[in-house]
Motif scaffolding. Structure first.
Motif, PDB file in Angstrom:
ATOM      1  N   TYR B  36      54.664  11.244 -41.631  1.00  0.00           N
ATOM      2  CA  TYR B  36      54.961  12.209 -40.582  1.00  0.00           C
ATOM      3  C   TYR B  36      56.400  12.682 -40.722  1.00  0.00           C
ATOM      4  CZ  TYR B  36      50.598  11.684 -38.061  1.00  0.00           C
ATOM      5  OH  TYR B  36      49.276  11.733 -37.706  1.00  0.00           O
ATOM      6  N   GLN B  38      59.550  14.674 -38.627  1.00  0.00           N
ATOM      7  CA  GLN B  38      59.999  14.993 -37.281  1.00  0.00           C
ATOM      8  C   GLN B  38      61.331  15.720 -37.325  1.00  0.00           C
ATOM      9  OE1 GLN B  38      61.016  11.687 -34.669  1.00  0.00           O
ATOM     10  NE2 GLN B  38      60.319  12.814 -32.867  1.00  0.00           N
ATOM     11  N   PRO B  44      56.651  14.170 -33.909  1.00  0.00           N
ATOM     12  CA  PRO B  44      56.300  14.076 -35.333  1.00  0.00           C
ATOM     13  C   PRO B  44      55.071  14.911 -35.645  1.00  0.00           C
ATOM     14  CG  PRO B  44      56.662  11.901 -34.374  1.00  0.00           C
ATOM     15  CD  PRO B  44      56.602  12.873 -33.224  1.00  0.00           C
ATOM     16  N   ALA B  45      54.991  15.390 -36.873  1.00  0.00           N
ATOM     17  CA  ALA B  45      53.843  16.175 -37.336  1.00  0.00           C
ATOM     18  C   ALA B  45      53.400  15.645 -38.690  1.00  0.00           C
ATOM     19  CB  ALA B  45      54.199  17.648 -37.429  1.00  0.00           C
ATOM     20  N   LEU B  46      52.100  15.600 -38.898  1.00  0.00           N
ATOM     21  CA  LEU B  46      51.560  15.088 -40.154  1.00  0.00           C
ATOM     22  C   LEU B  46      52.028  15.941 -41.333  1.00  0.00           C
ATOM     23  CD1 LEU B  46      49.622  13.082 -41.575  1.00  0.00           C
ATOM     24  CD2 LEU B  46      47.834  14.822 -41.300  1.00  0.00           C
TER      25      LEU B  46
END
Lengths: 116, 114
Positions: B36, B38, B44-46
């Motif tokens: 992830y 951030q 957070p983003a994949l």
């Protein structure tokens, strides 16, 4: 385009108060999670839920409880807020892992809680 | 205890260089390993994820290398750009009858200098 919404970006509460953090997702996800994020400690799991009214303790559940009465909503409750619960709280949701290719967990923008 | 150990804690790389972040785990039952990304003020983003049946996965400039026998996996960012400056978290998970939850490393703060 917003998928996971946390009700507040910033909160200031007094020691001993009961605090509710709300999270709503619009993707029909079964799983929902609450993490807290602290510098140097990463993201630590507080609780997660894999279905309505179902919950599992994470790594640091002490001092917290959760509620999931509807599929789209997952609430984190601080029964009696303390200064060591000052932190960034992140909600997330996802589909189950098994049988699906899309396993991405989507996070909200976080709630920065300060307990004074 | 931390189920996923991540290093380094911080990393400075020049533009165009390769950024490498490493993670190690103990639980051999883990079967899903995402990374992830951030940015400040965001959740957070994949970024990219891998299952243990493959040793490498590449998406654009981002590559996961997975070593099942060593219980290690790493993220490689090729041709690093200033826009890659962010905090990166590795994670591991296991499916169970009660769903699953991601176990995160402590994070790596990456700064890519111009």
């Amino acid at each position: 385009d917003v998928k996971v919404t946390q009700s507040s970006r910033y909160l200031v509460k007094r020691t001993g108060e009961k605090v509710f953090l709300e999270c709503v997702q619009d993707m029909d996800h079964e799983n929902m999670f609450w993490y807290r994020q602290d510098p140097g400690l990463g993201l630590r799991l507080i609780y997660f839920s894999y279905d309505v009214k179902m919950k599992e303790k994470g790594d640091i559940p002490e001092g917290y409880s959760v509620s999931r009465e509807k599929k789209e909503r997952f609430s984190l409750i601080l029964e009696s807020a303390s200064t060591n619960q000052t932190s960034m709280y992140l909600c997330a949701s996802s589909f189950p892992l098994r049988g699906l290719t899309n396993t991405e967990a989507f996070f909200g923008q976080g709630t920065r809680l300060t307990v004074v | 205890q931390q189920q996923v150990k991540q290093s380094p804690q911080s990393l400075i790389v020049q533009k165009g260089g390769i950024s490498i972040i490493n993670c190690a785990y103990e639980n051999t039952a883990f079967d899903y390993f995402p990374w992830y990304q951030q940015f400040p003020g965001k959740g957070p983003a994949l970024l990219i994820a891998i299952r243990p049946d493959v040793s490498e996965k590449k998406e654009g400039r981002f590559t996961i290398s997975f070593n099942k026998s060593a219980k290690q996996f790493s993220l490689h960012i090729m041709d690093s750009q200033p826009g890659d400056s962010a905090t990166y978290f590795c994670a591991a998970s296991i499916e169970s009858n009660s769903g699953y939850a991601l176990n995160f490393g402590k994070g790596t703060s990456l700064l890519v200098t111009p």
